[in-house]
Design an enzyme around this catalytic site. Structure first.
Site, PDB file in Angstrom:
ATOM      1  N   ASP A 169      53.721  72.297  30.801  1.00 34.85           N
ATOM      2  CA  ASP A 169      54.204  72.281  32.186  1.00 34.85           C
ATOM      3  C   ASP A 169      53.966  73.637  32.849  1.00 34.85           C
ATOM      4  OD1 ASP A 169      55.130  69.729  31.745  1.00 34.85           O
ATOM      5  OD2 ASP A 169      57.187  70.373  31.323  1.00 34.85           O
ATOM      6  N   ASP A 186      50.050  68.757  30.849  1.00 40.61           N
ATOM      7  CA  ASP A 186      51.144  67.819  31.117  1.00 40.61           C
ATOM      8  C   ASP A 186      51.502  67.905  32.594  1.00 40.61           C
ATOM      9  OD1 ASP A 186      53.012  65.865  30.679  1.00 40.61           O
ATOM     10  OD2 ASP A 186      54.393  67.111  29.560  1.00 40.61           O
ATOM     11  N   ASP A 192      58.280  69.836  36.404  1.00 39.57           N
ATOM     12  CA  ASP A 192      59.116  68.870  35.710  1.00 39.57           C
ATOM     13  C   ASP A 192      60.584  69.294  35.670  1.00 39.57           C
ATOM     14  OD1 ASP A 192      56.873  67.398  35.234  1.00 39.57           O
ATOM     15  OD2 ASP A 192      57.064  67.387  33.046  1.00 39.57           O
ATOM     16  N   ARG A 222      52.845  60.625  39.500  1.00 40.59           N
ATOM     17  CA  ARG A 222      54.049  61.463  39.400  1.00 40.59           C
ATOM     18  C   ARG A 222      54.116  62.497  40.523  1.00 40.59           C
ATOM     19  NH1 ARG A 222      54.997  62.611  32.882  1.00 40.59           N
ATOM     20  NH2 ARG A 222      54.757  60.451  32.219  1.00 40.59           N
TER      21      ARG A 222
END
Length: 520
Positions: free
Chosen positions: A160, A189, A193, A242
């Site tokens: 991340d 990734d 997040d 996302r």
């Protein structure tokens, strides 16, 4: 007119290159002002980062770790100015009682009241991510984080760019560029997040691009404790999905530009609630809905523009909101905000979003402008460099120059028995002013305007730490020049004024201001 993804992305990048010449030199914290913290990060007591604390300069990851570890405590406010490239090669572990850091990532673990801001020629975190865990009141501004991997070499932060988890509260990420060079197969990734009870977060004026995953809220259908996130004036470019994936929480998503979303966009699921206002979606697929699960989420939509957006058919585990995106719930937010018309979102986001844009913001009328509100902590002209071992640096760096309070006048809102307004300008630490209660105002004034950019609030012996929250106000205009927690050196953009106020808005004990020094 329908445009191809490639042509539109090229145009956006060309525009961004034109406006990228500006370099940030200041950081804003004032919650009420244009350019200050916005959205849900203003709630739960607000987000001020390291305002009121020491300012240090870091050009390596090791120096960032030293700055965190050299504080008096894990909550001592600090502003860390970063310039240059931070990578694995210049990041080493550091020991100290006020930190829990490492050598594979920038770890803000178990800390509070921290600002990390890019200055000068810019700050780039290259293949090294920023991890926020069990922390609160954090500001990250004007930095680029790129190519962080969870597999391959080197690895950092679980792949991340910026990740938050485990009881995180009040984070403002602003004017950042978060990017990868591929998807999970290439070792990357998410870019942004939030997991395991993260709340009151704002992501503003940032670029997220060139990744398979933009970011998630909640790591699984059972991780539903994350909520209250604002996303505004961001560019989501060349991402698969996302943007965000929202599980169970409430998110306010407004004035963002989505371009080249390949598989799915805002994915509200498992009871998630998304308020989606005045965004511009183009050259993208399934920009809103519930995807890859039967556990549905909801949304409230208004003022959005769909430009060459395609939609898949409703089916098992696939519930797109299109083609008309009708609302399925009603969501209210507890803060005020200004909406740009969606038609101008691509242009205003191109001018303002990302690192090294001079912290420009929208004026709410489709124009980019430099923040009108003076910052609460302008980076010091002479920041310190972290030492190699833990020390107790205190919470302020004494300014140099002439103290303009000497020979000036003083007044205030109230004074306790035995204290005087004049005590704050007499040059003596043995006398002081206290309000009649725990809050109040004391002011320094002149017969003609003085140009000032720094004040030094010095508490009397035995009363150190009594002052909690404060504001510095230009009495001539009423503008809040700075706000924060804890007395000390406070810097802001230079302003000409005949009277400057120091306002104590909360205190843990009786405030005792021995000296209210003012400097140019």
């Amino acid at each position: 007119m329908r445009r191809t993804v490639a042509r539109r992305l090229a145009a956006v990048l060309a525009t961004a290159a034109v406006v990228a010449a500006g370099v940030v030199l200041s950081i804003t914290h004032a919650t009420a002002a244009t350019g200050g913290v916005t959205g849900y990060a203003t709630q739960n007591g607000g987000t001020t980062g390291g305002a009121g604390g020491a300012t240090v300069r870091a050009t390596t990851g090791t120096q960032i770790n030293q700055a965190l570890c050299n504080r008096a405590s894990t909550s001592t406010p600090i502003i860390i100015q970063v310039e240059g490239t931070i990578n694995h090669g210049n990041t080493a572990d550091v020991s100290g009682t006020s930190c829990d850091v490492g050598n594979t990532l920038i770890d803000l673990k178990g800390v509070s009241n921290v600002t990390i801001v890019g200055v000068g020629a810019g700050a780039v975190f290259d293949q090294i991510g920023i991890h926020i865990r069990e922390s609160s009141n954090i500001i990250i501004q004007n930095v680029t984080v790129k190519n962080v991997k969870k597999s391959g070499s080197p690895t950092s932060n679980g792949g991340d760019a910026i990740g938050m988890e485990s009881g995180v509260r009040n984070v403002w990420v602003d004017h950042t560029t978060l990017e990868a060079s591929g998807g999970e197969a290439e070792g990357y990734d998410g870019l942004f997040d939030m997991k395991n009870d993260t709340k009151y977060v704002t992501l503003s004026y940032s670029i997220l691009r060139n990744s398979e995953r933009g970011g998630l809220v909640g790591s699984s259908e059972t991780d539903l404790t994350n909520s209250f996130i604002t996303y505004h004036h961001n560019l989501y470019q060349n991402l698969n999905s996302r943007v965000p994936l929202l599980r169970g929480g409430t998110a306010h998503i407004y004035n963002n530009h989505y371009s080249g979303i390949v598989e799915s966009g805002i994915n509200s699921r498992a009871g998630g609630k998304a308020k989606v206002d005045n965004n511009y979606f183009e050259d993208s697929k399934d920009v809103l809905g519930t995807f890859y699960t039967s556990e549905r989420g909801t949304w409230q939509t208004s003022g959005n523009i769909l430009d060459n957006v395609t939609w898949s058919a409703t089916g098992t585990d696939n519930y797109p909101a299109g083609p008309s995106m009708p609302s399925t719930t009603t969501i209210s937010v507890p803060y005020s905000y200004q909406l740009d018309n969606a038609s101008c979102v691509p242009s205003v986001v191109a001018k303002t979003a990302g690192a090294n844009k001079g912290n420009q913001v929208s004026d709410g009328s489709c124009n980019a402008q430099t923040p009108s509100q003076s910052p609460s902590q302008t980076p010091s002209q002479n920041p310190t460099t972290p030492t190699t071992g833990p020390t107790d640096p205190g919470t302020s760096i004494p300014p140099g120059g002439t103290n303009l309070s000497l020979g000036a006048g003083a007044d205030g809102s109230s004074k306790a028995s035995g204290t005087s307004y004049g005590n704050v300008i007499d040059g003596s630490m043995s006398t002081y002013w206290s309000p009649s209660g725990t809050t109040g105002r004391v002011s320094v004034k002149w017969t003609s305007a003085k140009t000032v950019d720094t004040v030094h609030i010095r508490e009397a012996a035995g009363a150190e730490g009594n002052i909690d929250d404060w504001q510095v106000v230009n009495n001539d205009t009423g503008a809040v020049l700075a706000s924060g927690t804890g007395a000390g050196v406070i810097s802001f953009t230079a302003v000409a004024t005949t009277k400057i106020n120091f306002v104590v808005t909360s205190a843990s004990g009786t405030p005792r201001v021995a000296e209210f020094e003012v400097y140019a």
